[in-house]
Design a protein around this motif. Structure first.
Motif, PDB file in Angstrom:
ATOM      1  N   ILE A   1       0.836  -1.215   0.000  1.00 28.24           N
ATOM      2  CA  ILE A   1       0.000   0.000   0.000  1.00 28.24           C
ATOM      3  C   ILE A   1       0.869   1.264   0.000  1.00 28.24           C
ATOM      4  O   ILE A   1       0.407   2.344  -0.365  1.00 28.24           O
ATOM      5  N   ASP A   2       2.134   1.113   0.370  1.00 31.54           N
ATOM      6  CA  ASP A   2       3.017   2.280   0.373  1.00 31.54           C
ATOM      7  C   ASP A   2       3.505   2.657  -1.028  1.00 31.54           C
ATOM      8  O   ASP A   2       4.047   3.745  -1.220  1.00 31.54           O
ATOM      9  N   TYR A   3       3.356   1.757  -1.994  1.00 34.01           N
ATOM     10  CA  TYR A   3       3.727   2.126  -3.368  1.00 34.01           C
ATOM     11  C   TYR A   3       2.704   3.152  -3.872  1.00 34.01           C
ATOM     12  O   TYR A   3       1.482   2.947  -3.712  1.00 34.01           O
ATOM     13  N   PRO A   4       3.175   4.253  -4.490  1.00 31.80           N
ATOM     14  CA  PRO A   4       2.238   5.304  -4.899  1.00 31.80           C
ATOM     15  C   PRO A   4       1.212   4.828  -5.926  1.00 31.80           C
ATOM     16  O   PRO A   4       0.119   5.384  -6.018  1.00 31.80           O
ATOM     17  N   GLN A   5       1.550   3.780  -6.687  1.00 28.62           N
ATOM     18  CA  GLN A   5       0.629   3.330  -7.742  1.00 28.62           C
ATOM     19  C   GLN A   5      -0.464   2.408  -7.215  1.00 28.62           C
ATOM     20  O   GLN A   5      -1.338   1.992  -7.970  1.00 28.62           O
ATOM     21  N   VAL A   6      -0.431   2.060  -5.927  1.00 28.46           N
ATOM     22  CA  VAL A   6      -1.425   1.123  -5.373  1.00 28.46           C
ATOM     23  C   VAL A   6      -2.378   1.889  -4.450  1.00 28.46           C
ATOM     24  O   VAL A   6      -1.953   2.545  -3.503  1.00 28.46           O
ATOM     25  N   ASP A   7      -3.680   1.805  -4.745  1.00 32.31           N
ATOM     26  CA  ASP A   7      -4.674   2.500  -3.913  1.00 32.31           C
ATOM     27  C   ASP A   7      -5.291   1.569  -2.868  1.00 32.31           C
ATOM     28  O   ASP A   7      -5.600   2.004  -1.768  1.00 32.31           O
ATOM     29  N   PHE A   8      -5.532   0.306  -3.267  1.00 29.63           N
ATOM     30  CA  PHE A   8      -6.235  -0.622  -2.376  1.00 29.63           C
ATOM     31  C   PHE A   8      -5.598  -2.004  -2.460  1.00 29.63           C
ATOM     32  O   PHE A   8      -5.149  -2.412  -3.531  1.00 29.63           O
ATOM     33  N   VAL A   9      -5.618  -2.709  -1.334  1.00 27.47           N
ATOM     34  CA  VAL A   9      -5.232  -4.126  -1.340  1.00 27.47           C
ATOM     35  C   VAL A   9      -6.368  -4.891  -0.675  1.00 27.47           C
ATOM     36  O   VAL A   9      -6.803  -4.532   0.434  1.00 27.47           O
ATOM     37  N   LEU A  10      -6.855  -5.911  -1.373  1.00 27.85           N
ATOM     38  CA  LEU A  10      -7.872  -6.774  -0.763  1.00 27.85           C
ATOM     39  C   LEU A  10      -7.193  -8.039  -0.276  1.00 27.85           C
ATOM     40  O   LEU A  10      -6.487  -8.709  -1.039  1.00 27.85           O
ATOM     41  N   ARG A  11      -7.385  -8.357   0.988  1.00 31.02           N
ATOM     42  CA  ARG A  11      -6.664  -9.460   1.615  1.00 31.02           C
ATOM     43  C   ARG A  11      -7.526 -10.716   1.663  1.00 31.02           C
ATOM     44  O   ARG A  11      -8.758 -10.641   1.730  1.00 31.02           O
ATOM     45  N   GLY A  12      -6.823 -11.858   1.669  1.00 32.28           N
ATOM     46  CA  GLY A  12      -7.535 -13.132   1.796  1.00 32.28           C
ATOM     47  C   GLY A  12      -7.655 -13.840   0.465  1.00 32.28           C
ATOM     48  O   GLY A  12      -7.236 -13.330  -0.577  1.00 32.28           O
ATOM     49  N   ASP A  13      -8.232 -15.061   0.525  1.00 33.50           N
ATOM     50  CA  ASP A  13      -8.363 -15.849  -0.707  1.00 33.50           C
ATOM     51  C   ASP A  13      -9.798 -15.875  -1.224  1.00 33.50           C
ATOM     52  O   ASP A  13     -10.121 -16.594  -2.152  1.00 33.50           O
ATOM     53  N   SER A  14     -10.672 -15.082  -0.613  1.00 33.48           N
ATOM     54  CA  SER A  14     -12.074 -15.041  -1.061  1.00 33.48           C
ATOM     55  C   SER A  14     -12.513 -13.578  -0.996  1.00 33.48           C
ATOM     56  O   SER A  14     -13.031 -13.132   0.028  1.00 33.48           O
ATOM     57  N   THR A  15     -12.277 -12.860  -2.043  1.00 34.46           N
ATOM     58  CA  THR A  15     -12.474 -11.409  -1.954  1.00 34.46           C
ATOM     59  C   THR A  15     -13.595 -10.898  -2.858  1.00 34.46           C
ATOM     60  O   THR A  15     -13.728  -9.685  -3.016  1.00 34.46           O
TER      61      THR A  15
ATOM     62  N   ASN B   1     -11.617  -6.830   4.912  1.00 35.52           N
ATOM     63  CA  ASN B   1     -10.406  -7.334   4.231  1.00 35.52           C
ATOM     64  C   ASN B   1      -9.666  -6.260   3.421  1.00 35.52           C
ATOM     65  O   ASN B   1      -8.772  -6.587   2.652  1.00 35.52           O
ATOM     66  N   LEU B   2     -10.035  -5.010   3.619  1.00 35.76           N
ATOM     67  CA  LEU B   2      -9.467  -3.947   2.779  1.00 35.76           C
ATOM     68  C   LEU B   2      -8.352  -3.192   3.490  1.00 35.76           C
ATOM     69  O   LEU B   2      -8.492  -2.760   4.634  1.00 35.76           O
ATOM     70  N   THR B   3      -7.227  -3.052   2.790  1.00 37.20           N
ATOM     71  CA  THR B   3      -6.164  -2.154   3.232  1.00 37.20           C
ATOM     72  C   THR B   3      -6.184  -0.965   2.274  1.00 37.20           C
ATOM     73  O   THR B   3      -6.213  -1.161   1.067  1.00 37.20           O
ATOM     74  N   TRP B   4      -6.218   0.230   2.806  1.00 32.63           N
ATOM     75  CA  TRP B   4      -6.348   1.407   1.936  1.00 32.63           C
ATOM     76  C   TRP B   4      -5.662   2.595   2.567  1.00 32.63           C
ATOM     77  O   TRP B   4      -5.192   2.531   3.703  1.00 32.63           O
ATOM     78  N   LYS B   5      -5.594   3.670   1.815  1.00 26.60           N
ATOM     79  CA  LYS B   5      -4.909   4.851   2.355  1.00 26.60           C
ATOM     80  C   LYS B   5      -5.659   6.101   1.916  1.00 26.60           C
ATOM     81  O   LYS B   5      -6.329   6.117   0.875  1.00 26.60           O
ATOM     82  N   ASP B   6      -5.535   7.123   2.711  1.00 27.11           N
ATOM     83  CA  ASP B   6      -6.030   8.449   2.335  1.00 27.11           C
ATOM     84  C   ASP B   6      -5.092   9.462   2.973  1.00 27.11           C
ATOM     85  O   ASP B   6      -4.014   9.085   3.465  1.00 27.11           O
TER      86      ASP B   6
END
Ligand code: SF4
Length: 581
Positions: A135-149, A171-176
């Motif tokens: 999530i710290d990469y500037p090109q990534v806005d959201f990461v959905l975690r787990g194997d069933s998203t 399951n969401l990792t996000w930033k603002d």
């Protein structure tokens, strides 16, 4: 700039392992010889199809574009120009298998540069493991975690469309502007029946976007349309190097035990594939993990379905003879894929934590399968396991000869290195010293950098107490040479094919020596334009001919009328909704 016919709610992009693989000279080695895709790892995860199917059922559209395959098949395929022509509402990129660490991040960067306002969502097991770093990469806005998203992803797309708050999406990792937020891992389904893989959706996507190639799962799929039906997520076993083992899942996907789909849903999905293809259908996961009643019901339903396709069963352990007899009674065309990893009981115990079968029991099971109508029996061995020495690898190849001496050509053996990476989150990755591993990379960024090393010896993220990286590579080529000779000797492959594999192994070894010498002199082998084409030739099908993995080609793999019916339905739908091309 020509626009695409429809704007998908989600554009799913599958990146190559290394984004600029066409401009580099890297000897990737035989790390992908045992899977249908090449070293570019162009096969996209099954999750793309479940996501597309789920969103479709919720009234949203998704388009899959296999960028890796497009780049492989057309050296001039221009990724930024292609992305610039798209108008998606959101972009999803898989970082499921860690070998995509380079390509996935680079494709995300290009998307963000061209469409700064389009949300970029990453997902998959490696994304889950590295979500804080990702999530710290500037090109990534959201990461959905787990194997069933699928449901959380749908919630996210709705929230983004409506401008709704994101803090309730599981399951969401996000930033603002306020920083990084890690929402609780609240979505862990107890059954897999909420989602399906709709094979007809692939055909619909091809028709809707007038693009035959982008949706294909891997290179050569038209000739070998292997269909995969997943039966389980997670696993009850504890293999040290596996990112899906029980302990790993407990941490990574918050799943305490494997979750299954019901026999009814599973067989309905098999039937959906059988309507479209005459090719083999692989059941991913060992059916017996859900218990004997579950497995029996699946087999009974398959019997009632009377399918002409070959059904491939995966075995994680040695089943009792009556299980194979049940398969034989219910399924007219069947095959088995079995991965004992080593013939050596001590190695298997170290890898599997007291394997629940002996080598003798395993052999009994193989004999029983051959006594029955099993049409194909593939046995897979691995190099890079705990407690495995160079001598033990040699012993495994000797054991392959012993299996060949059973005198049945339906049985085939394969051996390959574990690679390029031991799975993040696996017990071997988390506690390397305990299991005899030494790691060369821990973070996502370190793995991204490993992927562009000049040879696979330097790409491997591990070595063991029993074999250095150099010895792992040497043992692989030696085992490959011997196994290839045995396959020729016992008529498992033709002399012609065997000679071609032998020449490939010899040339790959010579190339490796050249690259090593160049590196020792301080040269940049990966950037040497003279080596570019030469190297990629020896990174594919090195230790065996990939065609050995494929089923015999059928002239008429597809049920053309069914495919045309689906395309007709899609085109009619477009006409009635007034969507132009
Ligand atoms: S490698 Fe072992 S732990 Fe992983 S899925 Fe297979 S049986 Fe399960």
């Amino acid at each position: 700039m020509p626009r695409q016919p429809r704007e998908p709610d989600l554009l799913l992009l599958h990146a190559p392992s290394v984004y600029d693989f066409r401009d580099r000279a890297i000897l990737y080695g035989p790390v992908s010889d045992m899977v249908p895709s090449s070293t570019v790892f162009e096969m996209y995860p099954l999750g793309f199809l479940t996501i597309a199917s789920y969103l479709h059922a919720q009234g949203m559209s998704a388009r899959i574009v296999n960028l890796a395959l497009r780049m492989m098949n057309d050296r001039r395929f221009d990724v930024p120009a292609f992305i610039a022509r798209q108008r998606p509402r959101a972009v999803g990129i898989d970082l499921h298998w860690l070998p995509h660490a380079h390509g996935a991040l680079e494709v995300a960067r290009i998307v963000k540069e061209i469409h700064p306002d389009v949300p970029v969502i990453m997902g998959g097991l490696s994304s889950t493991y590295f979500h804080r770093e990702l999530i710290d990469y500037p090109q990534v806005d959201f990461v959905l975690r787990g194997d069933s998203t699928e449901p959380p992803l749908h919630q996210l797309l709705v929230a983004l469309r409506d401008g709704a708050p994101l803090d309730g999406i599981p399951n969401l990792t996000w930033k603002d502007a306020g920083g990084v937020h890690v929402n609780p891992h609240g979505y862990v389904p107890t059954t897999l029946d909420y989602v399906d893989i709709r094979p007809d959706l692939m055909i619909e996507m091809m028709a809707r976007y007038r693009d035959l190639e982008s949706t294909l799962p891997f290179n050569g799929w038209w000739r070998n349309p292997i269909a995969a039906v997943f039966t389980v997520k997670g696993c009850a076993y504890e293999c040290v190097t596996c990112g899906s083992s029980r302990t790993t899942c407990t941490h990574l996907t918050q799943r305490q035990r494997p979750v299954f789909r019901s026999p009814e849903s599973l067989v309905a999905n098999v039937q959906a594939f059988a309507r479209l293809t005459r090719g083999p259908i692989a059941l991913i996961g060992d059916l017996r993990q859900a218990g004997p009643d579950h497995a029996s019901e699946v087999l009974e339903r398959l019997r009632a379905a009377e399918l002409p396709n070959e059904i491939m069963f995966e075995l994680f352990g040695v089943p009792p003879a009556r299980f194979l007899q049940e398969i034989d009674r219910c399924v007219p065309h069947w095959s088995i894929e079995f991965s004992p990893e080593s013939h050596d009981q001590a190695v298997r115990d170290a890898q599997e934590g007291e394997a629940d079968y002996t080598t003798g029991e395993m052999e009994e099971m193989l004999r029983e399968a051959l006594r029955l109508r099993c049409e194909r029996l593939d046995v897979f061995f691995m190099i890079g396991l705990p407690a495995q020495t160079v001598e033990s690898v040699r012993g495994t190849v000797d054991y392959c000869e012993r299996l060949f001496q059973l005198g049945d050509k339906r049985l085939s053996c394969f051996i390959s290195p574990m690679g390029p990476f031991i799975d993040p989150g696996s017990r071997g990755f988390e506690e390397p010293e305990r299991f005899g591993y030494r790691l060369f990379a821990r973070t996502l960024e370190e793995h991204r950098q490993l992927l562009v090393q000049p040879t696979w010896e330097h790409i491997l993220n591990y070595e063991t107490k029993w074999m250095t990286r150099r010895e792992l590579v040497d043992a692989t080529y030696e085992a490959a040479r011997r196994l290839n000779e045995l396959k020729m000797q016992y008529g498992r492959i033709s002399q012609r094919r065997g000679r071609r594999v032998a020449a490939g192994i010899a040339e790959a070894s010579a190339l490796r020596a050249r690259l090593d010498a160049q590196m020792a002199r301080g040269g940049d082998a990966a950037g040497d334009p003279a080596l570019k084409g030469e190297i990629s030739r020896f990174s594919m099908s090195t230790v065996c001919d990939k065609r050995e993995l494929f089923w015999r080609a059928r002239l008429n793999n597809f049920r053309i009328t069914e495919a045309l019916r689906i395309m007709g339905r899609q085109l009619a739908g477009r006409a009635s909704r007034g969507h132009g091309g």
